[in-house]
Scaffold this active site. Sequence first.
Site, short mmCIF file in Angstrom:
data_model
loop_
_atom_site.label_atom_id
_atom_site.label_comp_id
_atom_site.label_asym_id
_atom_site.label_seq_id
_atom_site.Cartn_x
_atom_site.Cartn_y
_atom_site.Cartn_z
N GLN A 74 0.82 -1.21 0.00
CA GLN A 74 0.00 0.00 0.00
C GLN A 74 0.86 1.27 0.00
OE1 GLN A 74 -3.16 0.51 -0.56
NE2 GLN A 74 -3.44 -1.68 -0.89
N SER A 75 2.02 1.20 -0.62
CA SER A 75 2.92 2.36 -0.64
C SER A 75 2.34 3.54 -1.41
CB SER A 75 4.25 1.93 -1.29
OG SER A 75 5.02 3.07 -1.62
#
Length: 334
Positions: A74-75
């Site tokens: 989920q960067s």
Amino acid sequence: MDYQQFSKISLGFFPTPLVKLSRLSQALGCEIWMKRDDMTGLAFGGNKTRKLEYILGDALAKGCDTIITAGAAQSNHCRQTAAAAAQLNLDCHLILGGEQPEITQGNLLLDNLLGCHIHWAGENRKGEDIPALYQSLQAKGKKPYIVPYGGSNELGALAFVDAVKELAEQSRGLVFSRLIFASSSGGTHAGLWLGKQLFNLGFELVGINIDKDESGQVPFADHILELGKQTAKLIGSKESFSHEALLLNPDYQGEGYGIVGTQENEAIAMTAQLEGILLDPVYTGRAMAGLIDMIRTGAIPQGERVLFWHTGGAPSLFAYADKLDIGQGKNQRL
Ligand SMILES: *Cc1c(COP(=O)(O)O)cnc(C)c1O
């Protein structure tokens, strides 16, 4: 200072808004302002947009045609890098920690829409696989460029020196006693710190440490100090840095990186319901929880004027849907 030697490009909309949060201020008893870097505009925005203006500018200046970077599934950094690469007609390869999840949501969904190549790295969560991918792309005739984890090198930090200048120009006459923000890979912290020194701003800079320190790893504060020194050197500044002046608050790490607890849930709900502003579950939710707690416990005295730097991240809310407290009893059949 002369930044002419750097190839900064434009990827976002600046200055980002500086707004007073009236209802949250009233609820907590301090005057709370927010710097809206969630509104930088690049595919839902965030603080990485600033860094990428310098870093990808450098990639273009060096004639590279392919971008490699790494991060968590989920960067926000990877999502903004993928968006910028699309805009600049660069191939983009993301190395993401863990295994491919069953459901493609949040930032990961956006990474896919933005057309980048995704490589799942299992336990190699900190970009350990970057060199091998670099070599294989080079062998295929590509000219790859590595964007460091979180965009946190000297060029990325330099963008936050500019951000402090932007704030100084925007906030004329408005004096903040503290600036609170989420600190993780360190580029934001190092840049804000150097900028505060260079532009003589009097606020206390308080980074809320998002990640837990792991044994065997360079302590975060040492890393930020070193990055600050290198960034100063890059622009020929003689600013010196001391450990004592670096404030990295470790009190709000909860169960660790990306694990949402009651503190994040409360901060997200308060900010949403009092201001209509969305924080994220990993970074800004945790940093806001820190601000709320410091005000409640008196560590920040009542009546102070403080600034919260919103670094973005809301797209990951969708990936954390089952961890978020959305309240009971407000959904009913008519
Ligand atoms: C990356 C990120 C941060 C932390 O910035 P660093 O420069 O990595 O310390 C904070 N908030 C959000 C939403 C981010 O994506």
